[in-house]
Write a protein that holds these residues in place. Structure first.
Motif, PDB file in Angstrom:
ATOM      1  N   ASP A  93      33.635  -5.539 -16.976  1.00 40.60           N
ATOM      2  CA  ASP A  93      32.294  -5.556 -16.382  1.00 40.60           C
ATOM      3  C   ASP A  93      31.443  -6.671 -16.989  1.00 40.60           C
ATOM      4  N   GLU A  94      31.528  -6.836 -18.313  1.00 44.45           N
ATOM      5  CA  GLU A  94      30.761  -7.890 -18.977  1.00 44.45           C
ATOM      6  C   GLU A  94      31.217  -9.272 -18.528  1.00 44.45           C
ATOM      7  N   LEU A  95      32.536  -9.453 -18.390  1.00 43.87           N
ATOM      8  CA  LEU A  95      33.064 -10.747 -17.962  1.00 43.87           C
ATOM      9  C   LEU A  95      32.581 -11.120 -16.571  1.00 43.87           C
ATOM     10  N   VAL A  96      32.602 -10.160 -15.668  1.00 38.73           N
ATOM     11  CA  VAL A  96      32.210 -10.416 -14.276  1.00 38.73           C
ATOM     12  C   VAL A  96      30.718 -10.703 -14.188  1.00 38.73           C
ATOM     13  N   GLY A  97      29.928  -9.984 -14.979  1.00 40.62           N
ATOM     14  CA  GLY A  97      28.481 -10.206 -14.983  1.00 40.62           C
ATOM     15  C   GLY A  97      27.819  -9.678 -13.733  1.00 40.62           C
ATOM     16  N   THR A  98      26.823 -10.405 -13.273  1.00 38.65           N
ATOM     17  CA  THR A  98      26.059  -9.987 -12.096  1.00 38.65           C
ATOM     18  C   THR A  98      26.096 -11.103 -11.066  1.00 38.65           C
ATOM     19  N   GLY A  99      25.567 -10.806  -9.910  1.00 35.91           N
ATOM     20  CA  GLY A  99      25.504 -11.826  -8.864  1.00 35.91           C
ATOM     21  C   GLY A  99      26.168 -11.372  -7.596  1.00 35.91           C
ATOM     22  N   ARG A 100      26.613 -12.342  -6.822  1.00 34.71           N
ATOM     23  CA  ARG A 100      27.201 -12.066  -5.520  1.00 34.71           C
ATOM     24  C   ARG A 100      28.704 -11.917  -5.626  1.00 34.71           C
ATOM     25  N   ASN A 101      29.289 -11.267  -4.630  1.00 30.89           N
ATOM     26  CA  ASN A 101      30.743 -11.106  -4.504  1.00 30.89           C
ATOM     27  C   ASN A 101      31.380 -10.471  -5.735  1.00 30.89           C
ATOM     28  N   LEU A 102      30.721  -9.476  -6.314  1.00 37.90           N
ATOM     29  CA  LEU A 102      31.219  -8.858  -7.547  1.00 37.90           C
ATOM     30  C   LEU A 102      32.606  -8.250  -7.376  1.00 37.90           C
ATOM     31  N   ALA A 103      32.828  -7.529  -6.280  1.00 34.93           N
ATOM     32  CA  ALA A 103      34.125  -6.880  -6.086  1.00 34.93           C
ATOM     33  C   ALA A 103      35.240  -7.917  -5.988  1.00 34.93           C
ATOM     34  N   SER A 104      35.005  -8.979  -5.257  1.00 30.21           N
ATOM     35  CA  SER A 104      35.999 -10.043  -5.113  1.00 30.21           C
ATOM     36  C   SER A 104      36.239 -10.752  -6.441  1.00 30.21           C
ATOM     37  N   ARG A 105      35.162 -11.067  -7.149  1.00 25.21           N
ATOM     38  CA  ARG A 105      35.299 -11.733  -8.450  1.00 25.21           C
ATOM     39  C   ARG A 105      36.031 -10.844  -9.446  1.00 25.21           C
ATOM     40  N   ARG A 106      35.743  -9.551  -9.400  1.00 22.99           N
ATOM     41  CA  ARG A 106      36.393  -8.617 -10.313  1.00 22.99           C
ATOM     42  C   ARG A 106      37.897  -8.543 -10.032  1.00 22.99           C
ATOM     43  N   ARG A 107      38.277  -8.461  -8.775  1.00 26.11           N
ATOM     44  CA  ARG A 107      39.709  -8.412  -8.422  1.00 26.11           C
ATOM     45  C   ARG A 107      40.416  -9.681  -8.883  1.00 26.11           C
ATOM     46  N   SER A 108      39.809 -10.825  -8.648  1.00 18.51           N
ATOM     47  CA  SER A 108      40.396 -12.099  -9.043  1.00 18.51           C
ATOM     48  C   SER A 108      40.534 -12.198 -10.560  1.00 18.51           C
ATOM     49  N   LEU A 109      39.499 -11.809 -11.264  1.00 16.33           N
ATOM     50  CA  LEU A 109      39.535 -11.852 -12.724  1.00 16.33           C
ATOM     51  C   LEU A 109      40.544 -10.844 -13.276  1.00 16.33           C
ATOM     52  N   ASP A 110      40.602  -9.673 -12.678  1.00 11.63           N
ATOM     53  CA  ASP A 110      41.564  -8.665 -13.126  1.00 11.63           C
ATOM     54  C   ASP A 110      42.996  -9.193 -12.996  1.00 11.63           C
ATOM     55  N   GLU A 111      43.286  -9.876 -11.914  1.00  6.89           N
ATOM     56  CA  GLU A 111      44.620 -10.477 -11.730  1.00  6.89           C
ATOM     57  C   GLU A 111      44.876 -11.543 -12.794  1.00  6.89           C
ATOM     58  N   ARG A 112      43.879 -12.342 -13.072  1.00  6.21           N
ATOM     59  CA  ARG A 112      44.036 -13.373 -14.115  1.00  6.21           C
ATOM     60  C   ARG A 112      44.299 -12.727 -15.480  1.00  6.21           C
ATOM     61  N   LEU A 113      43.597 -11.646 -15.784  1.00  4.88           N
ATOM     62  CA  LEU A 113      43.790 -10.946 -17.058  1.00  4.88           C
ATOM     63  C   LEU A 113      45.187 -10.334 -17.148  1.00  4.88           C
ATOM     64  N   LEU A 114      45.687  -9.826 -16.040  1.00  5.21           N
ATOM     65  CA  LEU A 114      47.052  -9.285 -16.040  1.00  5.21           C
ATOM     66  C   LEU A 114      48.070 -10.384 -16.323  1.00  5.21           C
ATOM     67  N   GLN A 115      47.849 -11.574 -15.801  1.00  5.05           N
ATOM     68  CA  GLN A 115      48.746 -12.705 -16.078  1.00  5.05           C
ATOM     69  C   GLN A 115      48.672 -13.123 -17.548  1.00  5.05           C
ATOM     70  N   ILE A 116      47.465 -13.125 -18.109  1.00  4.09           N
ATOM     71  CA  ILE A 116      47.302 -13.446 -19.532  1.00  4.09           C
ATOM     72  C   ILE A 116      48.062 -12.426 -20.377  1.00  4.09           C
ATOM     73  N   HIS A 117      47.902 -11.160 -20.042  1.00  3.48           N
ATOM     74  CA  HIS A 117      48.577 -10.098 -20.792  1.00  3.48           C
ATOM     75  C   HIS A 117      50.091 -10.242 -20.697  1.00  3.48           C
ATOM     76  N   LYS A 118      50.576 -10.507 -19.503  1.00  3.53           N
ATOM     77  CA  LYS A 118      52.019 -10.668 -19.295  1.00  3.53           C
ATOM     78  C   LYS A 118      52.566 -11.864 -20.075  1.00  3.53           C
ATOM     79  N   ARG A 119      51.848 -12.984 -20.068  1.00  4.69           N
ATOM     80  CA  ARG A 119      52.258 -14.202 -20.761  1.00  4.69           C
ATOM     81  C   ARG A 119      52.089 -14.044 -22.274  1.00  4.69           C
ATOM     82  N   GLY A 120      51.074 -13.287 -22.693  1.00  5.16           N
ATOM     83  CA  GLY A 120      50.809 -13.066 -24.112  1.00  5.16           C
ATOM     84  C   GLY A 120      49.748 -13.980 -24.684  1.00  5.16           C
ATOM     85  N   TYR A 121      49.202 -14.877 -23.886  1.00  2.00           N
ATOM     86  CA  TYR A 121      48.202 -15.838 -24.347  1.00  2.00           C
ATOM     87  C   TYR A 121      47.565 -16.500 -23.134  1.00  2.00           C
TER      88      TYR A 121
END
Length: 188
Positions: A93-121
């Motif tokens: 929630d803190e990463l996404v912040g406020t503004g427009r298109n929150l749901a879309s930004r959150r989904r995109s960021l969540d996918e990026r975080l899953l890739q970071i976790h999978k890669r390890g860095y």
């Protein structure tokens, strides 16, 4: 003073710094690149420590600096990617912040975080400084991810170590710091 206050309000910070600093200095010597350690605190990303490159030219972030905990900070993404449960949701929630298109930004960021976790860095061009590559790994203790260790890789004429070699050194150092903090390792 802010760093002093943070350290005394959270005694584990002393342990983290005691464990990490010798390794961070070794990493700076090995790679000839500066590095810094960040933690999440009060909706901010705080730079607790840094180790300077021995080279005459480098790029570093001042110890004690703090930044908004947003998705344009590699350390914030890495710290969040390795959280679990309600803490992960809160950090996201803190990463996404406020503004427009929150749901879309959150989904995109969540996918990026899953890739970071999978890669390890996380690794890539800096979100804040042109010509710099950020390489960032999480640091763990026995409870989970507690910090991020970031190399600010600056290419210049006299650079001797490649980004992949610097990444390998950062991976090794991150694991050594984590083990000294009580992390049992990935299989643990």
């Amino acid at each position: 003073l802010h760093l002093f206050e943070l350290a005394h309000r959270h005694p584990p910070v002393d342990r983290l710094l005691d464990c990490a600093m010798p390794y961070m200095q070794e990493l700076a010597r090995r790679t000839s690149q500066s590095n810094h350690l960040c933690v999440h605190h009060d909706m901010r990303l705080v730079v607790l420590a840094r180790a300077e490159s021995p080279e005459p030219m480098s790029y570093s972030v001042r110890q004690g600096s703090h930044f908004p905990f947003h998705d344009d900070r590699v350390s914030a993404r890495v710290i969040t990617a390795f959280q679990e449960g309600p803490r992960r949701e809160s950090y996201l929630d803190e990463l996404v912040g406020t503004g427009r298109n929150l749901a879309s930004r959150r989904r995109s960021l969540d996918e990026r975080l899953l890739q970071i976790h999978k890669r390890g860095y996380e690794e890539g061009p800096s979100d804040t400084v042109s010509g710099v590559v950020d390489i960032c790994f999480p640091l763990f203790d026995n409870f989970g991810a507690v910090a991020a260790l970031n190399i600010i890789y600056m290419r210049h004429r006299d650079t001797k170590m490649s980004v992949p070699a610097a990444r390998d050194h950062l991976r090794q150092i991150s694991e050594q710091i984590s083990r000294s903090l009580g992390w049992p390792g990935p299989a643990g």
